[in-house]
Design an enzyme around this catalytic site. Structure first.
Site, short mmCIF file in Angstrom:
data_model
loop_
_atom_site.label_atom_id
_atom_site.label_comp_id
_atom_site.label_asym_id
_atom_site.label_seq_id
_atom_site.Cartn_x
_atom_site.Cartn_y
_atom_site.Cartn_z
N GLY A 15 0.83 -1.21 0.00
CA GLY A 15 0.00 0.00 0.00
C GLY A 15 0.86 1.25 0.00
O GLY A 15 2.04 1.21 -0.35
N ALA A 16 0.23 2.39 0.41
CA ALA A 16 0.89 3.70 0.31
C ALA A 16 1.41 3.86 -1.13
O ALA A 16 2.58 4.17 -1.36
CB ALA A 16 2.01 3.86 1.34
N HIS A 23 4.37 2.00 -8.06
CA HIS A 23 3.45 0.87 -7.96
C HIS A 23 2.49 0.84 -9.16
O HIS A 23 2.17 -0.22 -9.69
CB HIS A 23 2.59 0.97 -6.69
CG HIS A 23 3.34 0.85 -5.41
ND1 HIS A 23 3.50 1.90 -4.54
CD2 HIS A 23 3.95 -0.21 -4.84
CE1 HIS A 23 4.19 1.49 -3.49
NE2 HIS A 23 4.48 0.22 -3.64
N MET A 60 11.31 6.47 -6.27
CA MET A 60 10.03 6.57 -5.55
C MET A 60 9.94 5.46 -4.52
O MET A 60 10.30 4.31 -4.79
CB MET A 60 8.87 6.48 -6.52
CG MET A 60 8.73 7.74 -7.32
SD MET A 60 7.12 7.82 -8.13
CE MET A 60 7.35 9.34 -9.03
N SER A 96 7.49 4.47 -0.73
CA SER A 96 6.51 4.91 0.27
C SER A 96 7.23 5.54 1.47
O SER A 96 6.67 6.38 2.16
CB SER A 96 5.68 3.71 0.73
OG SER A 96 5.13 3.06 -0.39
#
Ligand code: PAF
Length: 298
Positions: free
Chosen positions: A31-32, A37, A184, A186
């Site tokens: 997630g995040a 992603h 990138m 999270s």
């Protein structure tokens, strides 16, 4: 897009997709979600008809003093992003559902998990290999897509799939970077403004190594030293900067020369954030592309 919380319901949805001859793709995440992603989801979309994104902050891959508790969680936002990127299903289970009372099986990977992050995060790759094996077992995908920013994780997963004869193709996607070249992640959300600005030194140092390699430098210690010098200027501490074989991850020792491809991988801390990054020299473009005037290669 369907959102599943229960493993067995999610398994049935994947079974049903295969029963109607859809090719199933898996993108495991914690997630995040960020653009990196979403690039994985889009790649899975190109390779599969039914794309499942899993969102699960996996406790077994975090050490006792790591960021499990504060890892950013926002399922509504993440599910909306998945839907927009073309996912067919999101699976977001609870910890108790994935580690059912009495659970006692762990997937232990040997030498591939040993170097680089291995000594700094004991048990981490065992946790990753275990949860990825569980997710592959539930989903039954033909293809699973991971990012190359977590390069050692990708090698570990390749090893698991090969050693356990798992019927899935593992695809590693090039790191997506911010405009200044920072990979990138999270965990970039943990960076205070001054550390975020300083973090640019990481892609700069890796880009300098790419340039030296392109100009013929093959001495492993010179290449590692150049990257170390760049990141030491800004890092709160450096876990490691290493030059290694891109497949086995075995370090290229001091005094040895690299082959025509070599992994340079690092982990550094800036304030409260631990950041990792890497390039495969001779294969990846420099994180900061000199021809694009400050823009990052993706
Ligand atoms: O890369 C990640 O986000 C995680 O390590 C993974 C592969 C989803 C396993 O928890």
């Amino acid at each position: 897009m369907e959102l599943w919380r229960e493993p067995e319901a999610f398994r049935r949805a994947c079974d049903a997709a295969r029963a109607r001859h859809a090719r199933v793709g898996l993108v495991p995440t914690m997630g995040a979600l960020h653009a990196g992603h979403l690039a994985l989801v889009e790649e899975a979309r190109r390779r599969a008809d039914f794309v499942a994104v899993t969102i699960f902050v996996n406790p077994t891959q975090f050490g006792p003093n790591e960021d499990f508790g504060r890892y950013p969680r926002d399922l509504d936002r993440d599910a909306a992003l998945c839907e927009r990127a073309g996912a067919s299903a999101v699976f977001a289970p609870t910890v108790d559902a994935m580690y059912v009372a009495g659970d006692e099986t762990r997937v232990h990977v040997g030498a591939t998990a040993g170097p680089l992050c291995g000594p700094h995060r004991p048990g981490h790759f065992e946790g990753v290999a275990t949860i990825v094996a569980k997710l592959l077992g539930l989903t039954g995908p033909s293809v699973a897509v991971f990012g190359r920013k977590d390069y050692q994780q990708l090698r570990v997963i390749h090893r698991v799939v090969r050693d356990l004869f798992l019927p899935v193709e593992v695809v590693g996607m090039r790191t997506v970077r911010e405009a200044d070249g920072l990979a990138m992640s999270s965990r970039n959300a943990y960076l205070k403004p001054q550390h975020r600005a300083a973090a640019r030194a990481i892609p700069e140092a890796l880009s300098a190594a790419c340039k030296a390699f392109e100009e013929g430098e093959r001495d492993a210690e010179t290449l590692a030293g150049m990257v170390r010098a760049g990141v030491e200027l800004v890092a709160t501490s450096v876990d490691y900067v290493e030059v290694a074989d891109p497949e086995s991850l075995a370090p290229v020792l001091v005094g040895d020369r690299t082959g025509d491809r070599a992994l340079v991988a690092l982990a550094v801390r800036l304030g409260g954030a631990r950041l990792i990054d890497n390039v495969v020299l001779g294969e990846d473009p420099p994180p900061i592309d000199p021809t694009r005037d400050g823009e990052a290669a993706s």
